[in-house]
Design a protein around this motif. Structure first.
Motif, PDB file in Angstrom:
ATOM      1  N   SER A 107      -9.049  -4.640   4.195  1.00 52.55           N
ATOM      2  CA  SER A 107      -9.593  -5.831   3.553  1.00 52.55           C
ATOM      3  C   SER A 107     -10.025  -5.514   2.123  1.00 52.55           C
ATOM      4  O   SER A 107     -10.218  -4.354   1.751  1.00 52.55           O
ATOM      5  N   GLY A 108     -10.168  -6.554   1.320  1.00 53.51           N
ATOM      6  CA  GLY A 108     -10.624  -6.377  -0.049  1.00 53.51           C
ATOM      7  C   GLY A 108      -9.490  -6.168  -1.026  1.00 53.51           C
ATOM      8  O   GLY A 108      -8.310  -6.359  -0.705  1.00 53.51           O
ATOM      9  N   GLN A 141       0.804  -1.209   0.000  1.00 52.43           N
ATOM     10  CA  GLN A 141       0.000   0.000   0.000  1.00 52.43           C
ATOM     11  C   GLN A 141       0.841   1.266   0.000  1.00 52.43           C
ATOM     12  O   GLN A 141       0.435   2.284  -0.570  1.00 52.43           O
ATOM     13  N   ALA A 142       2.016   1.240   0.610  1.00 49.05           N
ATOM     14  CA  ALA A 142       2.893   2.409   0.559  1.00 49.05           C
ATOM     15  C   ALA A 142       3.273   2.708  -0.893  1.00 49.05           C
ATOM     16  O   ALA A 142       3.266   3.867  -1.329  1.00 49.05           O
ATOM     17  N   ARG A 200      -9.043   4.183  -0.148  1.00 49.70           N
ATOM     18  CA  ARG A 200      -9.350   4.582   1.231  1.00 49.70           C
ATOM     19  C   ARG A 200      -8.190   5.373   1.843  1.00 49.70           C
ATOM     20  O   ARG A 200      -8.403   6.352   2.566  1.00 49.70           O
ATOM     21  N   LEU A 201      -6.977   4.936   1.565  1.00 42.65           N
ATOM     22  CA  LEU A 201      -5.811   5.652   2.078  1.00 42.65           C
ATOM     23  C   LEU A 201      -5.716   7.062   1.492  1.00 42.65           C
ATOM     24  O   LEU A 201      -5.443   8.036   2.219  1.00 42.65           O
ATOM     25  N   ALA A 202      -5.936   7.167   0.192  1.00 45.46           N
ATOM     26  CA  ALA A 202      -5.900   8.494  -0.444  1.00 45.46           C
ATOM     27  C   ALA A 202      -6.974   9.402   0.137  1.00 45.46           C
ATOM     28  O   ALA A 202      -6.745  10.606   0.360  1.00 45.46           O
ATOM     29  N   ALA A 203      -8.148   8.832   0.412  1.00 42.97           N
ATOM     30  CA  ALA A 203      -9.224   9.635   1.007  1.00 42.97           C
ATOM     31  C   ALA A 203      -8.852  10.127   2.397  1.00 42.97           C
ATOM     32  O   ALA A 203      -9.251  11.214   2.815  1.00 42.97           O
ATOM     33  N   ALA A 204      -8.006   9.333   3.101  1.00 40.74           N
ATOM     34  CA  ALA A 204      -7.613   9.699   4.461  1.00 40.74           C
ATOM     35  C   ALA A 204      -6.627  10.864   4.500  1.00 40.74           C
ATOM     36  O   ALA A 204      -6.380  11.419   5.582  1.00 40.74           O
ATOM     37  N   VAL A 205      -6.056  11.225   3.354  1.00 39.02           N
ATOM     38  CA  VAL A 205      -5.200  12.422   3.277  1.00 39.02           C
ATOM     39  C   VAL A 205      -5.803  13.426   2.305  1.00 39.02           C
ATOM     40  O   VAL A 205      -5.136  14.346   1.837  1.00 39.02           O
ATOM     41  N   GLY A 206      -7.080  13.250   2.000  1.00 42.26           N
ATOM     42  CA  GLY A 206      -7.736  14.025   0.953  1.00 42.26           C
ATOM     43  C   GLY A 206      -7.785  15.521   1.176  1.00 42.26           C
ATOM     44  O   GLY A 206      -7.822  16.285   0.216  1.00 42.26           O
ATOM     45  N   ALA A 237      -8.878  -0.916  -3.859  1.00 44.94           N
ATOM     46  CA  ALA A 237      -9.897  -0.326  -2.994  1.00 44.94           C
ATOM     47  C   ALA A 237      -9.270   0.200  -1.708  1.00 44.94           C
ATOM     48  O   ALA A 237      -9.658   1.263  -1.198  1.00 44.94           O
ATOM     49  N   VAL A 238      -8.300  -0.538  -1.183  1.00 46.41           N
ATOM     50  CA  VAL A 238      -7.607  -0.082   0.024  1.00 46.41           C
ATOM     51  C   VAL A 238      -6.853   1.211  -0.264  1.00 46.41           C
ATOM     52  O   VAL A 238      -6.872   2.155   0.537  1.00 46.41           O
TER      53      VAL A 238
END
Length: 207
Positions: free
Chosen positions: A189-190, A19-20, A198-204, A194-195
């Motif tokens: 998960s998933g 993911q990084a 979610r990560l990009a949205a968390a620094v959006g 998709a993960v």
């Protein structure tokens, strides 16, 4: 735009390294200059210490020795890679940082937060990420991913027993709950894509 420092955290098998790399790619696609790095490692000196930390038997080092080695590697990493990148306005995406030491040596090994933070204050002048993303995955899924990745050859930390990894997971949750402004808990998960979304949205808010 100022540089931002983002760390990815979590126990074994949650997908931090994958993911990084994917998050760094997404950020570059949005026009950002991104340094992708990891701990232990991320600079020549820190990479040399990484080999000492990850190779050998699970009990090769005491918890105190591990804490000192991680702090030394992190000090070099911060001085030679992270701070210069941030000063140049670049974004840094790091696979693990201080919070792993707090969860593993401080929590699971019982050294306590105060000792780990004292080492960090000396070695890295207390630098913290702007945002820490905790990848959360049910234990059974994490174990399956870890087994598939390592093909029966886990490193010194992956080889430790389930009770140890449960203490690590609890440590990460405790840290996230205590500092909710910096942390975001992200469902790991998933599908990988998709993960990453979610990560990009968390620094959006910075994009």
């Amino acid at each position: 735009m100022p540089g931002r420092f983002i760390s990815l955290e979590g126990g074994e098998g949650v997908g931090k390294s994958t993911q990084a790399a994917l998050l760094a790619t997404v950020l570059r696609e949005r026009g950002l200059d991104v340094v992708e790095t990891r701990e232990p490692g991320g600079s020549p000196g820190a990479e040399a210490i990484r080999a000492l930390l990850l190779q050998g038997e699970a009990e090769r080092w005491t918890a105190r020795t591990e804490a000192l080695l991680f702090a030394a590697a992190r000090a070099d990493h911060v001085a030679r890679t992270i701070r210069p990148a941030l000063a140049a306005g670049r974004w840094v995406v790091c696979d693990r940082f201080l919070d792993s030491s707090l969860a593993y040596q401080g929590g699971a090994d019982g050294l306590g937060d105060e000792a780990i933070r004292a080492l960090h204050a000396i070695g890295s002048e207390g630098l913290l990420p702007d945002r820490t993303l905790l990848l959360a995955l049910p234990e059974a899924q994490a174990v399956a991913r870890e087994a598939a990745r390592d093909a029966g050859r886990p490193d010194r930390f992956g080889a430790r027993d389930p009770a140890y990894h449960a203490r690590v997971a609890a440590g990460f949750r405790r840290l996230a709950d205590a500092e909710s402004e910096r942390w975001r808990i992200v469902d790991a998960s998933g599908a990988a894509e998709a993960v990453t979304e979610r990560l990009a949205a968390a620094v959006g808010e910075w994009l």
